[in-house]
Motif scaffolding. Structure first.
Motif, PDB file in Angstrom:
ATOM      1  N   LEU A  73      -6.292  -5.050 -13.027  1.00  0.00           N
ATOM      2  CA  LEU A  73      -6.551  -3.765 -12.389  1.00  0.00           C
ATOM      3  C   LEU A  73      -6.223  -3.807 -10.900  1.00  0.00           C
ATOM      4  N   ALA A  74      -6.548  -4.923 -10.237  1.00  0.00           N
ATOM      5  CA  ALA A  74      -6.209  -5.046  -8.816  1.00  0.00           C
ATOM      6  C   ALA A  74      -4.702  -4.987  -8.614  1.00  0.00           C
ATOM      7  N   THR A  75      -3.959  -5.667  -9.493  1.00  0.00           N
ATOM      8  CA  THR A  75      -2.497  -5.665  -9.397  1.00  0.00           C
ATOM      9  C   THR A  75      -1.934  -4.266  -9.625  1.00  0.00           C
ATOM     10  N   ALA A  76      -2.447  -3.588 -10.642  1.00  0.00           N
ATOM     11  CA  ALA A  76      -1.949  -2.248 -10.954  1.00  0.00           C
ATOM     12  C   ALA A  76      -2.267  -1.258  -9.836  1.00  0.00           C
ATOM     13  N   LEU A  77      -3.485  -1.300  -9.318  1.00  0.00           N
ATOM     14  CA  LEU A  77      -3.864  -0.394  -8.232  1.00  0.00           C
ATOM     15  C   LEU A  77      -3.082  -0.677  -6.959  1.00  0.00           C
ATOM     16  N   MET A  78      -2.758  -1.959  -6.724  1.00  0.00           N
ATOM     17  CA  MET A  78      -1.928  -2.315  -5.582  1.00  0.00           C
ATOM     18  C   MET A  78      -0.558  -1.642  -5.688  1.00  0.00           C
ATOM     19  N   ASN A  79       0.042  -1.696  -6.875  1.00  0.00           N
ATOM     20  CA  ASN A  79       1.362  -1.100  -7.073  1.00  0.00           C
ATOM     21  C   ASN A  79       1.321   0.414  -6.948  1.00  0.00           C
ATOM     22  N   ILE A  80       0.284   1.038  -7.523  1.00  0.00           N
ATOM     23  CA  ILE A  80       0.161   2.493  -7.453  1.00  0.00           C
ATOM     24  C   ILE A  80      -0.012   2.936  -6.004  1.00  0.00           C
ATOM     25  N   ALA A  81      -0.912   2.269  -5.281  1.00  0.00           N
ATOM     26  CA  ALA A  81      -1.170   2.649  -3.894  1.00  0.00           C
ATOM     27  C   ALA A  81       0.075   2.488  -3.033  1.00  0.00           C
ATOM     28  N   PHE A  82       0.834   1.418  -3.258  1.00  0.00           N
ATOM     29  CA  PHE A  82       2.024   1.202  -2.448  1.00  0.00           C
ATOM     30  C   PHE A  82       3.091   2.251  -2.746  1.00  0.00           C
ATOM     31  N   TYR A  83       3.293   2.572  -4.020  1.00  0.00           N
ATOM     32  CA  TYR A  83       4.281   3.592  -4.367  1.00  0.00           C
ATOM     33  C   TYR A  83       3.892   4.949  -3.764  1.00  0.00           C
ATOM     34  N   GLU A  84       2.592   5.269  -3.795  1.00  0.00           N
ATOM     35  CA  GLU A  84       2.148   6.521  -3.196  1.00  0.00           C
ATOM     36  C   GLU A  84       2.313   6.492  -1.672  1.00  0.00           C
ATOM     37  N   ALA A  85       2.116   5.316  -1.063  1.00  0.00           N
ATOM     38  CA  ALA A  85       2.252   5.208   0.389  1.00  0.00           C
ATOM     39  C   ALA A  85       3.693   5.430   0.832  1.00  0.00           C
ATOM     40  N   ILE A  86       4.640   4.805   0.141  1.00  0.00           N
ATOM     41  CA  ILE A  86       6.041   4.934   0.567  1.00  0.00           C
ATOM     42  C   ILE A  86       6.601   6.312   0.225  1.00  0.00           C
ATOM     43  N   ALA A  87       5.869   7.091  -0.576  1.00  0.00           N
ATOM     44  CA  ALA A  87       6.269   8.477  -0.813  1.00  0.00           C
ATOM     45  C   ALA A  87       5.866   9.374   0.347  1.00  0.00           C
ATOM     46  N   ARG A  88       5.000   8.864   1.247  1.00  0.00           N
ATOM     47  CA  ARG A  88       4.484   9.668   2.352  1.00  0.00           C
ATOM     48  C   ARG A  88       4.807   9.090   3.726  1.00  0.00           C
ATOM     49  N   LEU A  89       5.080   7.788   3.791  1.00  0.00           N
ATOM     50  CA  LEU A  89       5.317   7.104   5.061  1.00  0.00           C
ATOM     51  C   LEU A  89       6.681   6.439   5.067  1.00  0.00           C
ATOM     52  N   PRO A  90       7.236   6.195   6.260  1.00  0.00           N
ATOM     53  CA  PRO A  90       8.420   5.337   6.335  1.00  0.00           C
ATOM     54  C   PRO A  90       8.107   3.968   5.730  1.00  0.00           C
ATOM     55  N   LEU A  91       9.069   3.386   5.056  1.00  0.00           N
ATOM     56  CA  LEU A  91       8.841   2.121   4.363  1.00  0.00           C
ATOM     57  C   LEU A  91       8.313   1.039   5.301  1.00  0.00           C
ATOM     58  N   GLY A  92       8.902   0.972   6.518  1.00  0.00           N
ATOM     59  CA  GLY A  92       8.475  -0.063   7.461  1.00  0.00           C
ATOM     60  C   GLY A  92       7.011   0.072   7.832  1.00  0.00           C
ATOM     61  N   THR A  93       6.559   1.300   8.036  1.00  0.00           N
ATOM     62  CA  THR A  93       5.158   1.524   8.377  1.00  0.00           C
ATOM     63  C   THR A  93       4.248   1.111   7.233  1.00  0.00           C
ATOM     64  N   ALA A  94       4.601   1.524   6.011  1.00  0.00           N
ATOM     65  CA  ALA A  94       3.778   1.193   4.849  1.00  0.00           C
ATOM     66  C   ALA A  94       3.703  -0.319   4.645  1.00  0.00           C
ATOM     67  N   GLY A 146      -5.204   1.161   1.204  1.00  0.00           N
ATOM     68  CA  GLY A 146      -5.665   0.828  -0.146  1.00  0.00           C
ATOM     69  C   GLY A 146      -4.811  -0.251  -0.770  1.00  0.00           C
ATOM     70  N   ALA A 147      -3.489  -0.179  -0.564  1.00  0.00           N
ATOM     71  CA  ALA A 147      -2.593  -1.217  -1.074  1.00  0.00           C
ATOM     72  C   ALA A 147      -2.888  -2.564  -0.418  1.00  0.00           C
ATOM     73  N   ALA A 148      -3.201  -2.544   0.884  1.00  0.00           N
ATOM     74  CA  ALA A 148      -3.538  -3.783   1.589  1.00  0.00           C
ATOM     75  C   ALA A 148      -4.800  -4.410   1.006  1.00  0.00           C
ATOM     76  N   THR A 149      -5.797  -3.570   0.727  1.00  0.00           N
ATOM     77  CA  THR A 149      -7.042  -4.072   0.142  1.00  0.00           C
ATOM     78  C   THR A 149      -6.794  -4.680  -1.233  1.00  0.00           C
ATOM     79  N   MET A 150      -6.015  -3.998  -2.047  1.00  0.00           N
ATOM     80  CA  MET A 150      -5.728  -4.508  -3.389  1.00  0.00           C
ATOM     81  C   MET A 150      -4.849  -5.760  -3.343  1.00  0.00           C
ATOM     82  N   TRP A 151      -3.984  -5.869  -2.323  1.00  0.00           N
ATOM     83  CA  TRP A 151      -3.154  -7.065  -2.181  1.00  0.00           C
ATOM     84  C   TRP A 151      -4.042  -8.267  -1.870  1.00  0.00           C
ATOM     85  N   ALA A 152      -5.031  -8.065  -1.005  1.00  0.00           N
ATOM     86  CA  ALA A 152      -5.976  -9.149  -0.715  1.00  0.00           C
ATOM     87  C   ALA A 152      -6.730  -9.545  -1.981  1.00  0.00           C
TER      88      ALA A 152
END
Length: 289
Positions: A73-94, A146-152
């Motif tokens: 679940l941590a792995t899946a939520l990490m991927n979901i959060a990151f995909y949602e982040a790069i849909a809203r932010l520049p990739l470098g920022t995310a 959220g992606a950072a938290t799930m990555w940890a």
């Protein structure tokens, strides 16, 4: 062979596979929302792993099952959060925000001044390579955090799964559980997303993304995590933006800026500094407790 190949080399191989999978995922973003793509990636990886590993019944019950489920679940939520982040932010920022997770793990697990220096080098290198631009929506920043938290959580839980002696089987169980729990997101994405699932090309791409972005890198992560401690593994994660820069230079003729070259050098220095010795299994166990 995996025991003879240096851990950083295995990690870079996994990173290259991940970026090829990301290229395939780009083709799916036109047909599906980011969360749906992430779930399809998880489903593809779970099906491939289940057919390959076929975990025994003991993997599906008790503490082992719950540990694997938390990791999945941590792995899946990490991927979901990151995909949602790069849909809203520049990739470098995310990417820069997301790296707060592994850097925090490395800092928390440090024992010596050299460890702290390695973390600082990695943090500076990641920020330079990512070319941070503090623009974008607040929701994008929240998704990236959220992606950072799930990555940890992925690093900490992944070490526990790897140390259990059945890392690949438990990873399979975790991915299957996460796929079942999060599969409703596919139908919540709307009728267009459901219709896209009937397209064989979408399904093929989903399996390809799952294998390249999840199976290959995460299997190699299990190998690396069994040989290294959490802190050293977290510093190795800083090789990801450096690898992306090299892949961009060779494959896309994207010449790095001077700051990016300095960032790569800082990351390499962090890895070299932290790789002089590793964490003992006992230290890792107490750190991840």
């Amino acid at each position: 062979m995996a025991t003879r190949v240096p851990a950083p080399v295995l990690f870079v191989v996994g990173a290259v596979s991940m970026y090829v999978g990301a290229a395939l995922a780009v083709a799916l973003f036109d047909r599906l929302p980011p969360s749906a793509v992430a779930v399809l990636r998880l489903l593809g990886a779970a099906l491939v792993l289940l057919a390959w590993r076929r975990p025994a019944r003991s993997a599906w019950r008790g503490a082992r099952f719950w540990r694997a489920s938390a990791f999945g679940l941590a792995t899946a939520l990490m991927n979901i959060a990151f995909y949602e982040a790069i849909a809203r932010l520049p990739l470098g920022t995310a990417v820069a925000i997301e790296f707060c997770g592994p850097v925090a793990v490395a800092a928390a697990a440090s024992r010596r001044p050299r460890d702290v220096a390695a973390v600082l080098f990695a943090a500076v290198g990641v920020l330079l390579i990512a070319d941070v631009r503090w623009s974008g929506s607040p929701s994008g920043v929240l998704w990236a955090l959220g992606a950072a938290t799930m990555w940890a959580a992925y690093i900490v839980l992944g070490k526990r799964v790897a140390s259990g002696g059945n890392g690949l089987d438990d990873m399979t169980v975790g991915f299957v559980v996460a796929a079942v729990v999060l599969s409703p997101l596919l139908f919540a994405a709307g009728t267009g997303a459901v219709a896209a699932l009937a397209d064989p090309l979408v399904l093929v791409l989903a399996v390809g993304v799952g294998v390249l972005s999840s199976v290959v890198p995460y299997v190699l992560d299990q190998v690396v995590l069994r040989r290294l401690g959490q802190a050293r593994f977290a510093v190795l994660l800083a090789l990801l933006p450096a690898t992306a820069t090299v892949v961009g230079l060779i494959g896309l003729a994207q010449v790095p800026t001077a700051l990016e070259f300095v960032g790569i050098a800082a990351v390499v220095a962090a890895v070299a500094l932290r790789s002089r010795d590793g964490d003992t299994p006992e230290t890792v166990g107490r750190t991840g407790a």
